[in-house]
Design a protein around this motif. Structure first.
Motif, PDB file in Angstrom:
ATOM      1  N   TYR A   3      17.459 -28.941  48.048  1.00  0.00           N
ATOM      2  CA  TYR A   3      16.797 -28.079  49.024  1.00  0.00           C
ATOM      3  C   TYR A   3      15.300 -28.364  49.075  1.00  0.00           C
ATOM      4  CZ  TYR A   3      21.006 -25.276  49.674  1.00  0.00           C
ATOM      5  OH  TYR A   3      22.263 -24.859  50.001  1.00  0.00           O
ATOM      6  N   LEU A   4      14.710 -28.611  47.918  1.00  0.00           N
ATOM      7  CA  LEU A   4      13.280 -28.922  47.870  1.00  0.00           C
ATOM      8  C   LEU A   4      12.989 -30.232  48.591  1.00  0.00           C
ATOM      9  CD1 LEU A   4      10.637 -27.797  46.694  1.00  0.00           C
ATOM     10  CD2 LEU A   4      11.016 -29.234  44.680  1.00  0.00           C
ATOM     11  N   THR A   5      13.844 -31.234  48.347  1.00  0.00           N
ATOM     12  CA  THR A   5      13.688 -32.526  49.035  1.00  0.00           C
ATOM     13  C   THR A   5      13.865 -32.368  50.533  1.00  0.00           C
ATOM     14  OG1 THR A   5      14.496 -33.723  47.089  1.00  0.00           O
ATOM     15  CG2 THR A   5      14.570 -34.877  49.204  1.00  0.00           C
ATOM     16  N   MET A   6      14.898 -31.615  50.923  1.00  0.00           N
ATOM     17  CA  MET A   6      15.148 -31.367  52.337  1.00  0.00           C
ATOM     18  C   MET A   6      13.949 -30.697  52.997  1.00  0.00           C
ATOM     19  SD  MET A   6      15.929 -28.518  54.413  1.00  0.00           S
ATOM     20  CE  MET A   6      16.697 -27.368  53.286  1.00  0.00           C
ATOM     21  N   PHE A   7      13.417 -29.680  52.342  1.00  0.00           N
ATOM     22  CA  PHE A   7      12.272 -28.954  52.884  1.00  0.00           C
ATOM     23  C   PHE A   7      11.077 -29.887  53.060  1.00  0.00           C
ATOM     24  CE2 PHE A   7       8.698 -25.927  52.657  1.00  0.00           C
ATOM     25  CZ  PHE A   7       9.112 -24.999  53.598  1.00  0.00           C
ATOM     26  N   GLY A   8      10.827 -30.723  52.047  1.00  0.00           N
ATOM     27  CA  GLY A   8       9.717 -31.666  52.117  1.00  0.00           C
ATOM     28  C   GLY A   8       9.876 -32.680  53.232  1.00  0.00           C
ATOM     29  N   LEU A   9      11.098 -33.185  53.402  1.00  0.00           N
ATOM     30  CA  LEU A   9      11.359 -34.175  54.449  1.00  0.00           C
ATOM     31  C   LEU A   9      11.134 -33.589  55.845  1.00  0.00           C
ATOM     32  CD1 LEU A   9      14.536 -35.981  53.062  1.00  0.00           C
ATOM     33  CD2 LEU A   9      12.319 -37.039  53.533  1.00  0.00           C
ATOM     34  N   TYR A  10      11.585 -32.358  56.047  1.00  0.00           N
ATOM     35  CA  TYR A  10      11.417 -31.752  57.363  1.00  0.00           C
ATOM     36  C   TYR A  10       9.963 -31.408  57.645  1.00  0.00           C
ATOM     37  CZ  TYR A  10      16.292 -31.665  58.672  1.00  0.00           C
ATOM     38  OH  TYR A  10      17.551 -32.054  59.055  1.00  0.00           O
ATOM     39  N   LEU A  11       9.218 -31.011  56.631  1.00  0.00           N
ATOM     40  CA  LEU A  11       7.803 -30.745  56.843  1.00  0.00           C
ATOM     41  C   LEU A  11       7.033 -32.039  57.090  1.00  0.00           C
ATOM     42  CD1 LEU A  11       6.940 -27.931  54.277  1.00  0.00           C
ATOM     43  CD2 LEU A  11       7.434 -27.726  56.716  1.00  0.00           C
ATOM     44  N   TRP A  12       7.407 -33.128  56.414  1.00  0.00           N
ATOM     45  CA  TRP A  12       6.717 -34.403  56.575  1.00  0.00           C
ATOM     46  C   TRP A  12       6.978 -35.019  57.943  1.00  0.00           C
ATOM     47  CZ3 TRP A  12       2.967 -37.462  55.696  1.00  0.00           C
ATOM     48  CH2 TRP A  12       3.062 -38.847  55.898  1.00  0.00           C
ATOM     49  N   THR A  13       8.198 -34.885  58.444  1.00  0.00           N
ATOM     50  CA  THR A  13       8.556 -35.513  59.722  1.00  0.00           C
ATOM     51  C   THR A  13       8.446 -34.568  60.913  1.00  0.00           C
ATOM     52  OG1 THR A  13      10.902 -34.948  59.418  1.00  0.00           O
ATOM     53  CG2 THR A  13      10.158 -37.088  58.565  1.00  0.00           C
ATOM     54  N   GLY A  14       8.467 -33.260  60.661  1.00  0.00           N
ATOM     55  CA  GLY A  14       8.436 -32.309  61.770  1.00  0.00           C
ATOM     56  C   GLY A  14       9.739 -32.168  62.519  1.00  0.00           C
ATOM     57  N   ARG A  15      10.833 -32.586  61.924  1.00  0.00           N
ATOM     58  CA  ARG A  15      12.093 -32.627  62.665  1.00  0.00           C
ATOM     59  C   ARG A  15      12.874 -31.321  62.646  1.00  0.00           C
ATOM     60  NH1 ARG A  15      11.948 -35.158  66.759  1.00  0.00           N
ATOM     61  NH2 ARG A  15      14.210 -35.219  66.890  1.00  0.00           N
TER      62      ARG A  15
END
Length: 351
Positions: free
Chosen positions: A115-127
């Motif tokens: 979940y932490l990785t997922m959250f980081g990926l979505y914040l980094w890409t804006g998707r």
């Protein structure tokens, strides 16, 4: 001194961004539809140009990096974090599939680290939204501000040379596939930011030179939109996964550069004749809130079919219906939040 023409420009820019998203929902196939789509899509370069202009016009003379970044965190990053978090909570709690999960490499959510990785990926890409990619990209631009201070202090020839190199690079790299790479986006949009700085530095010259060229510039914009249709089978923005593989030259960014000068020419005349158009001033003030809210309105109207008979509409008819509705509803929601949250609304929606 407030520049009314650029207030109007901000209003036009947010209308262009929303319009580009509204027209992308239906298939566009005919020649004339593709030309129109090329003219409408790709509004983000206008916003980037304006951002570069105001970086020099407002911040350069008394630039303080920490204060500048603090302001951008408060007015840009905080609304992004708030609304992105709400979106992720909705996706996870409702069972709706996470957008672009496969492209981001999200295969399972079994442990808290996932979940932490997922959250980081979505914040980094804006998707979390099809529009939010802009915030990670523009925050990188803001972080690079010392480089732009150095750019401003160079001689004219050096500045022009750097701009031309950045433009050639942008035409080669295109926009990132799925808008998933903020650094790739920096490579593409950098010349628009530099152009905004250059226009601010030489505003009097640009205004005088563009004063009587509105029709010529309009013809140039249309010509480039037609040229893109003749060269490329699709329409709108060109995207690719690997920045430095050659897949033709991006023509759209050239069109948007000419479009910027067209609006500068047109809006300068308009602002001199009508220095206070309430609708445009309201759109300019609420532009960031409209940007943050409009994806969800459009998803509701078209994706969730809240708009009756939306599936039966042709591409351009759907655009004509959804575009004004999306603007009006987004503005109304932004206004209600502003009235309800008071001065805290700027941290929630950017207005």
């Amino acid at each position: 001194m407030r520049l009314i023409a650029f207030d109007y420009f901000r209003a036009i820019a947010i209308l262009s961004i929303v319009a580009g998203h509204c027209i992308s929902y239906k298939s566009i196939t005919s020649f004339d539809e593709r030309v129109i789509a090329n003219l409408i899509q790709g509004g983000s370069p206008l916003f980037v140009f304006i951002s570069g202009f105001f970086f020099h016009h407002i911040f350069y003379r008394q630039f303080a990096y920490s204060q500048f970044m603090l302001k951008k965190v408060k007015n840009v990053l905080l609304p992004y974090l708030f609304l992105s978090s709400l979106a992720l909570i909705y996706y996870l709690s409702s069972g709706v599939s996470l957008p672009d999960a496969n492209e981001l490499g999200i295969t399972s959510l079994s442990h808290w680290q996932d979940y932490l990785t997922m959250f980081g990926l979505y914040l980094w890409t804006g998707r979390t939204s099809f529009a939010y990619w802009y915030i990670p990209f523009i925050m990188l631009i803001f972080l690079m501000s010392p480089l732009f201070i150095s750019y401003i202090r160079q001689g004219v020839k050096t500045r022009i040379t750097i701009f031309i190199i950045a433009l050639v690079v942008a035409m080669i790299v295109h926009r990132p596939a799925g808008n998933l790479s903020p650094w790739h986006a920096v490579l593409y949009f950098l010349p628009m930011y530099l152009l905004g700085i250059l226009v601010s530095m030489h505003r009097d010259f640009v205004q005088s030179y563009m004063a009587n060229k509105t029709i010529v510039l309009a013809a140039g914009v249309i010509f480039l939109a037609i040229l893109q249709v003749l060269i490329y089978p699709g329409f709108g923005n060109l995207h690719k996964l690997h920045a430095f593989t050659f897949d033709g030259l991006d023509i759209l960014i050239l069109q948007k550069i000419v479009l910027c000068f067209f609006f500068l020419s047109l809006l300068q005349k308009l602002s001199e004749r009508y220095p206070d158009i309430p609708a445009l001033m309201l759109l300019a003030d609420a532009s960031f809130a409209i940007y943050f809210i409009h994806p969800w309105v459009l998803i509701a109207l078209v994706g969730y079919k809240w708009l009756p008979y939306v599936e039966e509409m042709s591409g351009l008819v759907q655009f004509v219906v959804t575009f004004p509705l999306t603007i009006i509803i987004s503005l109304a929601v932004a206004y209600l939040i502003k009235r309800g949250a008071g001065h805290y609304s700027r941290c929630l929606t950017g207005w």
